[in-house]
Each structure stands twice: as C-alpha cells, then as structure tokens.
Design a protein around this motif. Structure first.
Motif, PDB file in Angstrom:
ATOM      1  N   VAL A  78      21.667 110.757  96.832  1.00 51.54           N
ATOM      2  CA  VAL A  78      21.718 112.189  96.508  1.00 51.54           C
ATOM      3  C   VAL A  78      20.324 112.679  96.106  1.00 51.54           C
ATOM      4  O   VAL A  78      19.870 113.749  96.539  1.00 51.54           O
ATOM      5  N   GLU A  79      19.616 111.894  95.297  1.00 48.46           N
ATOM      6  CA  GLU A  79      18.247 112.270  94.896  1.00 48.46           C
ATOM      7  C   GLU A  79      17.354 112.406  96.122  1.00 48.46           C
ATOM      8  O   GLU A  79      16.573 113.347  96.238  1.00 48.46           O
ATOM      9  N   PHE A  80      17.496 111.456  97.041  1.00 49.87           N
ATOM     10  CA  PHE A  80      16.655 111.465  98.228  1.00 49.87           C
ATOM     11  C   PHE A  80      16.928 112.671  99.122  1.00 49.87           C
ATOM     12  O   PHE A  80      16.001 113.382  99.531  1.00 49.87           O
ATOM     13  N   ILE A  81      18.201 112.937  99.392  1.00 52.12           N
ATOM     14  CA  ILE A  81      18.550 113.985 100.360  1.00 52.12           C
ATOM     15  C   ILE A  81      18.244 115.387  99.820  1.00 52.12           C
ATOM     16  O   ILE A  81      18.075 116.336 100.571  1.00 52.12           O
ATOM     17  N   THR A  82      18.161 115.498  98.454  1.00 48.73           N
ATOM     18  CA  THR A  82      17.845 116.791  97.835  1.00 48.73           C
ATOM     19  C   THR A  82      16.351 116.937  97.524  1.00 48.73           C
ATOM     20  O   THR A  82      15.917 117.955  96.994  1.00 48.73           O
ATOM     21  N   SER A  83      15.554 115.932  97.858  1.00 47.19           N
ATOM     22  CA  SER A  83      14.159 115.882  97.388  1.00 47.19           C
ATOM     23  C   SER A  83      13.203 116.732  98.196  1.00 47.19           C
ATOM     24  O   SER A  83      12.102 117.059  97.726  1.00 47.19           O
ATOM     25  N   SER A  84      13.580 117.115  99.388  1.00 46.95           N
ATOM     26  CA  SER A  84      12.649 117.758 100.316  1.00 46.95           C
ATOM     27  C   SER A  84      13.486 118.328 101.466  1.00 46.95           C
ATOM     28  O   SER A  84      14.632 117.890 101.665  1.00 46.95           O
ATOM     29  N   PRO A  85      12.980 119.306 102.227  1.00 43.30           N
ATOM     30  CA  PRO A  85      13.826 119.973 103.231  1.00 43.30           C
ATOM     31  C   PRO A  85      14.452 119.048 104.274  1.00 43.30           C
ATOM     32  O   PRO A  85      13.918 118.000 104.620  1.00 43.30           O
ATOM     33  N   VAL A  86      15.610 119.506 104.747  1.00 42.99           N
ATOM     34  CA  VAL A  86      16.403 118.814 105.766  1.00 42.99           C
ATOM     35  C   VAL A  86      16.615 119.777 106.934  1.00 42.99           C
ATOM     36  O   VAL A  86      16.807 120.972 106.729  1.00 42.99           O
ATOM     37  N   VAL A  87      16.558 119.273 108.144  1.00 42.76           N
ATOM     38  CA  VAL A  87      16.912 120.073 109.317  1.00 42.76           C
ATOM     39  C   VAL A  87      18.376 119.780 109.659  1.00 42.76           C
ATOM     40  O   VAL A  87      18.715 118.642 109.981  1.00 42.76           O
ATOM     41  N   ALA A  88      19.213 120.809 109.523  1.00 43.77           N
ATOM     42  CA  ALA A  88      20.645 120.662 109.815  1.00 43.77           C
ATOM     43  C   ALA A  88      20.925 121.281 111.175  1.00 43.77           C
ATOM     44  O   ALA A  88      20.428 122.369 111.479  1.00 43.77           O
ATOM     45  N   ALA A  89      21.708 120.581 111.981  1.00 46.56           N
ATOM     46  CA  ALA A  89      21.995 121.102 113.323  1.00 46.56           C
ATOM     47  C   ALA A  89      23.412 120.757 113.753  1.00 46.56           C
ATOM     48  O   ALA A  89      23.974 119.748 113.339  1.00 46.56           O
ATOM     49  N   VAL A  90      23.953 121.631 114.582  1.00 51.63           N
ATOM     50  CA  VAL A  90      25.213 121.346 115.262  1.00 51.63           C
ATOM     51  C   VAL A  90      24.908 121.336 116.749  1.00 51.63           C
ATOM     52  O   VAL A  90      24.273 122.268 117.263  1.00 51.63           O
ATOM     53  N   ILE A  91      25.302 120.256 117.410  1.00 56.16           N
ATOM     54  CA  ILE A  91      25.080 120.170 118.846  1.00 56.16           C
ATOM     55  C   ILE A  91      26.415 120.006 119.549  1.00 56.16           C
ATOM     56  O   ILE A  91      27.375 119.489 118.971  1.00 56.16           O
ATOM     57  N   GLU A  92      26.460 120.462 120.780  1.00 54.39           N
ATOM     58  CA  GLU A  92      27.720 120.556 121.519  1.00 54.39           C
ATOM     59  C   GLU A  92      27.591 119.918 122.894  1.00 54.39           C
ATOM     60  O   GLU A  92      26.538 120.003 123.523  1.00 54.39           O
ATOM     61  N   GLY A  93      28.670 119.288 123.326  1.00 57.16           N
ATOM     62  CA  GLY A  93      28.721 118.748 124.675  1.00 57.16           C
ATOM     63  C   GLY A  93      29.807 117.714 124.805  1.00 57.16           C
ATOM     64  O   GLY A  93      30.373 117.249 123.807  1.00 57.16           O
ATOM     65  N   LYS A  94      30.083 117.326 126.024  1.00 53.93           N
ATOM     66  CA  LYS A  94      31.130 116.335 126.282  1.00 53.93           C
ATOM     67  C   LYS A  94      30.761 115.010 125.599  1.00 53.93           C
ATOM     68  O   LYS A  94      29.657 114.502 125.790  1.00 53.93           O
ATOM     69  N   GLY A  95      31.670 114.475 124.789  1.00 49.63           N
ATOM     70  CA  GLY A  95      31.463 113.177 124.156  1.00 49.63           C
ATOM     71  C   GLY A  95      30.333 113.136 123.139  1.00 49.63           C
ATOM     72  O   GLY A  95      29.819 112.063 122.821  1.00 49.63           O
ATOM     73  N   VAL A  96      29.963 114.291 122.581  1.00 51.99           N
ATOM     74  CA  VAL A  96      28.736 114.352 121.767  1.00 51.99           C
ATOM     75  C   VAL A  96      28.828 113.551 120.458  1.00 51.99           C
ATOM     76  O   VAL A  96      27.819 113.025 119.985  1.00 51.99           O
ATOM     77  N   VAL A  97      30.013 113.418 119.861  1.00 52.11           N
ATOM     78  CA  VAL A  97      30.100 112.700 118.580  1.00 52.11           C
ATOM     79  C   VAL A  97      29.665 111.244 118.766  1.00 52.11           C
ATOM     80  O   VAL A  97      28.752 110.757 118.091  1.00 52.11           O
ATOM     81  N   ALA A  98      30.311 110.549 119.694  1.00 54.18           N
ATOM     82  CA  ALA A  98      29.999 109.129 119.910  1.00 54.18           C
ATOM     83  C   ALA A  98      28.611 108.945 120.522  1.00 54.18           C
ATOM     84  O   ALA A  98      27.888 108.009 120.167  1.00 54.18           O
ATOM     85  N   THR A  99      28.233 109.835 121.426  1.00 60.07           N
ATOM     86  CA  THR A  99      26.933 109.680 122.098  1.00 60.07           C
ATOM     87  C   THR A  99      25.778 109.922 121.136  1.00 60.07           C
ATOM     88  O   THR A  99      24.773 109.199 121.162  1.00 60.07           O
ATOM     89  N   ALA A 100      25.917 110.902 120.245  1.00 59.32           N
ATOM     90  CA  ALA A 100      24.861 111.134 119.249  1.00 59.32           C
ATOM     91  C   ALA A 100      24.734 109.910 118.337  1.00 59.32           C
ATOM     92  O   ALA A 100      23.617 109.491 118.014  1.00 59.32           O
ATOM     93  N   ARG A 101      25.856 109.323 117.952  1.00 60.27           N
ATOM     94  CA  ARG A 101      25.812 108.107 117.110  1.00 60.27           C
ATOM     95  C   ARG A 101      25.085 106.980 117.854  1.00 60.27           C
ATOM     96  O   ARG A 101      24.294 106.243 117.263  1.00 60.27           O
ATOM     97  N   ALA A 102      25.373 106.842 119.131  1.00 59.39           N
ATOM     98  CA  ALA A 102      24.713 105.793 119.923  1.00 59.39           C
ATOM     99  C   ALA A 102      23.212 106.065 120.022  1.00 59.39           C
ATOM    100  O   ALA A 102      22.389 105.137 119.974  1.00 59.39           O
ATOM    101  N   MET A 103      22.845 107.333 120.167  1.00 56.03           N
ATOM    102  CA  MET A 103      21.420 107.688 120.253  1.00 56.03           C
ATOM    103  C   MET A 103      20.719 107.474 118.911  1.00 56.03           C
ATOM    104  O   MET A 103      19.532 107.184 118.866  1.00 56.03           O
ATOM    105  N   ILE A 104      21.461 107.629 117.805  1.00 55.65           N
ATOM    106  CA  ILE A 104      20.894 107.452 116.465  1.00 55.65           C
ATOM    107  C   ILE A 104      20.721 105.976 116.140  1.00 55.65           C
ATOM    108  O   ILE A 104      19.705 105.567 115.590  1.00 55.65           O
ATOM    109  N   GLY A 105      21.714 105.148 116.463  1.00 47.59           N
ATOM    110  CA  GLY A 105      21.626 103.708 116.213  1.00 47.59           C
ATOM    111  C   GLY A 105      22.267 103.312 114.897  1.00 47.59           C
ATOM    112  O   GLY A 105      22.685 104.155 114.105  1.00 47.59           O
ATOM    113  N   PRO A 106      22.348 101.995 114.630  1.00 43.25           N
ATOM    114  CA  PRO A 106      22.992 101.475 113.423  1.00 43.25           C
ATOM    115  C   PRO A 106      22.315 101.952 112.132  1.00 43.25           C
ATOM    116  O   PRO A 106      21.132 102.306 112.149  1.00 43.25           O
TER     117      PRO A 106
END
Ligand code: IDP
Length: 160
Positions: free
Chosen positions: A73-101
């Motif tokens: 919580v301290e870290f995520i509130t410490s400095s600006p964050v870019v928040a985004a919503v992205i859309e597309g077929k299969g985007v939830v699982a595919t974004a996770r795969a693109m992000i990695g473990p």
C-alpha cells in the motif's frame, strides 16, 4: 452489416491494468501501453493518478492479511500510477500472459516483467487476474463516464 467486423457488434472483454510507481518513474509507461496497442487491444480508459490509501487498500483487499500488505500500500501510493482499461477478445488472459508471472525473476523474456523487472515488490505493472476481478477493479478505478465506447477503424484488420 456487410464489412463490419463482428467484434463491433459483439460484447467484448475488458481488463484493468495499472503501471505501478516503479514503471512510471522508470519512464516505461509509453512502451508498456504500446505493447497492448500493438497486440491489437484498444484503450477505453486512461489516466495518471496519485492513488489514495483507501483505493490501494480496496484494490489489494485480498492481500490484507499478508506480511507485505503494508509495504504494498505504501509503495502503490508513493508516486503516480497510470491506470488503464483495455478492450478486446480474450484480453484478460492475454494481458496476464503479456505481463508475466508475479516474480519478475521467474518471468520469461518477452513478458513485461521478464523484460524490465527483478524484484517482486517492483514488478512494474498490475493486470486483473479474471473477468470477475476485471469488473470489480474497473468499477473501483474508473467512473462510467471515464470509459469511452468507440470504434477503432482498424478493427477489420485485427479481427476477421
Ligand atoms: P499479481 O500482481 O501477479 O496478480 P498477486 O499475488 O495478486 O500478484 O500480488 C499482488 C502484488 O503484491 C504483486 O504484484 C506484488 O507487487 C505484491 N506482492 C506479492 N507477493 C509479494 C511478496 O512476497 N513480497 C512483496 N510483494 C509481493
């Protein structure tokens, strides 16, 4: 509807991503957003925000009892964050795969965390882990007015 890709009519999936303070501080925001755009996903919400403690605690509520919660919580509130919503077929699982473990040291090259990160507490980006989480997180981070319904004219070159 001849010539209109079905994706313009179908209800498509959305996910929430947040470039964390380390990603923004390191100047990776543009590069990370570009990866999702190049894959074919469409931005429907985007903002730079200073995360409040209340938002951070709600976002990470499932980790409330974990030893790293306070630091997170301290870290995520410490400095600006870019928040985004992205859309597309299969985007939830595919974004996770693109992000990695979660731990960047275990993340394959070619994933965002595998290309840019080392420590688990500095893993650059968040992405919703399921359609249910995505729905909850989008509602938590964005008002309905901040989410734009728009048609990308290139959709027919991404979807058949
Ligand atoms: P995820 O971000 O890959 O979905 P989660 O297990 O949901 O991973 O954890 C949320 C966030 O909490 C991680 O992205 C990371 O920033 C942080 N975190 C998780 N485990 C640890 C830990 O053991 N130490 C420090 N931070 C952690």
């Amino acid at each position: 509807t001849l010539g209109l890709p079905s994706i313009w009519r179908a209800k498509v999936e959305r996910t929430f991503i947040a470039i964390k303070p380390d990603g923004v501080q390191r100047g990776l925001s543009g590069e990370i957003l570009q990866r999702f755009e190049r894959r074919g996903f469409k931005l429907v919400g985007l903002k730079l925000i200073k995360v409040s403690e209340e938002l951070a605690e709600k976002h990470y509520a499932e980790h409330r009892e974990r030893p790293f919660f306070k630091g997170l919580v301290e870290f995520i509130t410490s400095s600006p964050v870019v928040a985004a919503v992205i859309e597309g077929k299969g985007v939830v699982a595919t974004a996770r795969a693109m992000i990695g473990p979660t731990n960047p040291l275990n993340a394959p090259l070619g994933t965002i965390r595998g290309d840019y990160g080392i420590d688990i507490g500095r893993n650059i980006i968040h992405g919703s882990d399921s359609p249910e989480s995505a729905e909850r997180e989008i509602a938590l981070w964005f008002t309905p007015e901040e989410l734009l319904d728009w048609q990308a004219t290139i959709a027919g070159w991404i979807y058949e």
